[in-house]
Design an enzyme around this catalytic site. Structure first.
Site, PDB file in Angstrom:
ATOM      1  CE1 TYR A  78      -4.149   1.887   0.548  1.00  0.00           C
ATOM      2  CE2 TYR A  78      -2.722   3.484   1.470  1.00  0.00           C
ATOM      3  CZ  TYR A  78      -3.906   3.057   0.968  1.00  0.00           C
ATOM      4  OH  TYR A  78      -4.696   4.184   0.889  1.00  0.00           O
ATOM      5  CG  PHE A 130      -7.771  16.943 -24.671  1.00  0.00           C
ATOM      6  CD1 PHE A 130      -7.987  16.268 -26.010  1.00  0.00           C
ATOM      7  CD2 PHE A 130      -8.178  16.187 -23.637  1.00  0.00           C
ATOM      8  CE1 PHE A 130      -8.418  15.028 -26.093  1.00  0.00           C
ATOM      9  CE2 PHE A 130      -8.451  14.910 -23.628  1.00  0.00           C
ATOM     10  CZ  PHE A 130      -8.382  14.012 -25.014  1.00  0.00           C
ATOM     11  CB  THR A 131     -12.719  16.382 -24.235  1.00  0.00           C
ATOM     12  OG1 THR A 131     -11.672  15.286 -24.319  1.00  0.00           O
ATOM     13  CG2 THR A 131     -12.962  16.541 -25.848  1.00  0.00           C
ATOM     14  CG  ASP A 221      -2.016  17.366 -21.838  1.00  0.00           C
ATOM     15  OD1 ASP A 221      -1.260  16.196 -21.841  1.00  0.00           O
ATOM     16  OD2 ASP A 221      -3.045  17.142 -22.072  1.00  0.00           O
ATOM     17  CE  LYS A 264      -4.207   9.454 -24.463  1.00  0.00           C
ATOM     18  NZ  LYS A 264      -5.024   9.725 -23.355  1.00  0.00           N
ATOM     19  NE  ARG A 388     -12.379  13.944 -30.214  1.00  0.00           N
ATOM     20  CZ  ARG A 388     -12.126  13.524 -29.001  1.00  0.00           C
ATOM     21  NH1 ARG A 388     -11.000  13.322 -28.367  1.00  0.00           N
ATOM     22  NH2 ARG A 388     -13.089  13.408 -27.874  1.00  0.00           N
ATOM     23  CG  PHE A 455     -16.959  13.377 -26.659  1.00  0.00           C
ATOM     24  CD1 PHE A 455     -16.448  14.248 -26.006  1.00  0.00           C
ATOM     25  CD2 PHE A 455     -16.053  12.235 -26.750  1.00  0.00           C
ATOM     26  CE1 PHE A 455     -15.541  14.371 -25.006  1.00  0.00           C
ATOM     27  CE2 PHE A 455     -14.993  12.143 -25.854  1.00  0.00           C
ATOM     28  CZ  PHE A 455     -14.625  13.246 -25.024  1.00  0.00           C
TER      29      PHE A 455
HETATM   30  N1  F0G Z   1      -4.766  14.996 -22.482  1.00  0.00           N
HETATM   31  C1  F0G Z   1      -4.600  14.764 -23.679  1.00  0.00           C
HETATM   32  C2  F0G Z   1      -3.956  15.502 -24.999  1.00  0.00           C
HETATM   33  C3  F0G Z   1      -5.198  13.607 -24.080  1.00  0.00           C
HETATM   34  O1  F0G Z   1      -5.250  13.274 -25.315  1.00  0.00           O
HETATM   35  C4  F0G Z   1      -5.863  12.985 -22.899  1.00  0.00           C
HETATM   36  C5  F0G Z   1      -6.797  11.781 -23.508  1.00  0.00           C
HETATM   37  C6  F0G Z   1      -5.760  13.293 -21.898  1.00  0.00           C
HETATM   38  C7  F0G Z   1      -5.264  14.474 -21.394  1.00  0.00           C
HETATM   39  C8  F0G Z   1      -6.632  12.673 -20.519  1.00  0.00           C
HETATM   40  O2  F0G Z   1      -5.851  11.551 -20.452  1.00  0.00           O
HETATM   41  O3  F0G Z   1      -7.690   9.764 -20.913  1.00  0.00           O
HETATM   42  O4  F0G Z   1      -5.666   9.231 -19.483  1.00  0.00           O
HETATM   43  O5  F0G Z   1      -7.318  10.622 -18.528  1.00  0.00           O
HETATM   44  N2  F0G Z   1      -6.814  11.436 -24.476  1.00  0.00           N
HETATM   45  C9  F0G Z   1      -7.596  10.238 -24.842  1.00  0.00           C
HETATM   46  C10 F0G Z   1      -7.803  10.315 -26.162  1.00  0.00           C
HETATM   47  C11 F0G Z   1      -8.804   9.738 -24.279  1.00  0.00           C
HETATM   48  O6  F0G Z   1      -8.607   9.441 -27.157  1.00  0.00           O
HETATM   49  O7  F0G Z   1      -7.514  11.093 -27.086  1.00  0.00           O
HETATM   50  P1  F0G Z   1      -6.858  10.402 -19.802  1.00  0.00           P
END
Ligand code: F0G
Length: 482
Positions: A78, A130-131, A221, A264, A388, A455
């Protein structure tokens, strides 16, 4: 028979396949049923109904034998797992930040940094939204302000660094709202929503300088920063002779911290982190992570997951790997360009982005052309891609109006080390088949709209051939008020 000599020698993936996972094909009837049941949203398909899965490059990577071997060395304590210390050491080695807070994935880190730094009424400038990042900024009371260069919004601009910040837009914002209202500048490398486009070192250095003059932090990021570093090596003067590892470290050196989705660049299936240089801020983040993710030495991850991330860092900067990784995306994109299918140019780092606005020019944006195109590609071949465009862009937090992005794209995203060039050929041919029949594709009507990050879970119906839209998009939706 005369064979044409290739103009240059081919490259191949710098790995061979040790374990295989069978793929399943489906019939057109099965796909018809599956996409209807999924409400024409590729996020709602079962992966069992998918043939080649190009939904995302997130958490879909193939790990190496070295990473899998590391999984067996998971120290599932832990507190104080040895895998945490190894991850911390490798983060310092490859990214150069002082402090590490592990999180279950990128948005866990975005949540913490947003809550710690953003106050109600603040502005957070960034090189395109970014979303999940914007959602966390808004939930913390801030509003996102796009300060990316105009070229990023133009799918046809060949600017080599479409991820660059427009320094004038940034300076104007600082003058307008005052530095006190800007907790940090959020810089992404590469820029996902712009089409996987890199930011140049020169630009980030200038952002740093401007930020420093006003006492504003810069948060990176770093999700696809390695892929960005590779583009810098290829395209920016003075970097051809540097290693990607050196370039990555220089990129990070102009920032005060980073949010990271390990899913990624780090070649794993789960994981992320927040990295910081400021000790006081780190102390607060370390305290906050125990409330939302887990103790500061695991942050929602198993020991083995941290080990896989640490080992992924060692592999991500291998330049043979990067050449094949970016080369595969380019291979797919070049095929589509040869057939004159409109895509975002230059071809990005993690995906090829189809220009749905142009391909389906008969479908107005309120009828979700990119969403319709992604569904159509699935119907043709079982290849899964994602929207997108206007659906991903969501609604303005203050007014509730739909954002109307100029980019209306379908992302054909390539997982790392998973598919072969033959899969790219099949994908390209499916896109071509849909392209040739594009006039027959009809728009969609949204029938269910979730409140956050719509989305992912929104549902749609096909608009019947004869009918015109009854009401503007957004009206009479099964939706909860914001
Ligand atoms: N920042 C970027 C540029 C991303 O592409 C993503 C996730 C995140 C932050 C968030 O990270 O998913 O680990 O919580 N992108 C995925 C995509 C979901 O399909 O582009 P996460």
């Amino acid at each position: 028979m005369v064979y044409a000599k290739p103009e240059r020698r081919s490259w191949a993936e710098p790995f061979k396949i040790k374990v295989v996972e069978p793929l399943k094909t489906t019939s057109p009837q099965q796909r018809q049923q599956a996409i209807r049941e999924a409400g024409y949203n590729t996020f709602l398909l079962r992966s069992d109904d998918v043939y080649i899965d190009l939904l995302t490059d997130s958490g879909t990577n193939a790990m190496s034998d070295y990473q899998w071997a590391g999984m067996m060395l998971g120290d599932e304590a832990y507190a104080g797992s040895k895998n945490f210390y190894y991850l911390e050491a490798n983060m310092r080695r490859f990214y150069g930040y002082r402090y590490l807070v592990p999180t279950h994935q990128g948005r866990g880190a975005e949540h913490i940094i947003s809550q710690l730094l953003i106050k109600s009424g603040d502005c957070v400038p960034g090189n395109m939204y970014f979303t999940t990042t914007r959602e966390h900024q808004e939930r913390a009371g801030g509003s996102f302000v796009d300060v990316i260069i105009d070229e990023a919004h133009d799918p046809e601009s060949l600017h080599p660094f479409k991820g660059n910040v427009d320094l004038q837009k940034l300076a104007d914002l600082i003058n307008k709202v005052g530095a006190k209202k800007i907790p940090y500048i959020c810089v992404a490398a590469t820029v996902n929503m712009a089409g996987g486009q890199p930011i140049s070192m020169e630009n980030l250095r200038a952002v740093r300088k401007l930020a420093e003059q006003h006492g504003i932090r810069v948060i990176l990021d770093a999700t696809r920063a390695v892929e960005n570093a590779y583009f810098i090596k290829l395209r920016e003067q003075g970097y051809a002779g540097k290693s990607v590892a050196e370039i990555l470290k220089e990129l990070c050196s102009y920032t005060d911290g980073a949010t990271m989705s390990g899913k990624k660049d780090l070649l794993v299936n789960i994981g992320g982190f927040l990295a910081l240089n400021d000790e006081k801020l780190y102390d607060e983040a370390r305290n906050m992570v125990v409330v939302f993710e887990g103790l500061h030495t695991y942050g929602g991850l198993a020991g083995r997951d941290m080990e896989a991330m640490a080992r992924g860092m060692e592999e991500m900067v291998n330049e043979d790997y990067l050449r094949a990784r970016i080369g595969q995306v380019e291979y797919l994109g070049s095929k589509l360009l040869d057939w004159e299918i409109p895509i975002v140019e230059p071809i990005g780092g993690h995906a090829v982005f189809l220009n749905a606005k142009k391909i389906l020019e008969h479908i107005p944006q309120e009828q979700y052309p990119a969403q319709a195109l992604a569904a159509e590609i699935y119907l043709d071949s079982g290849v899964r891609t994602m929207e997108r465009g206007i659906v991903s862009a969501g609604r303005d937090a203050a007014t509730g109006d739909q954002h109307r992005p100029s980019l209306e794209l379908v992302r054909v995203t390539i997982p790392r080390r998973v598919y072969t060039q033959a899969h790219m050929d099949v994908t390209a041919e499916s896109i071509l088949a849909v392209y040739e029949n594009r006039k027959k594709v009809r728009g969609l009507k949204m029938t269910y709209e979730p409140k956050y990050l719509r989305f992912f879970q929104a549902r749609f119906e096909k608009i019947p051939a004869s009918s015109r839209p009854e009401h503007p998009a957004g009206a009479r939706l099964e939706t909860e008020p914001r």
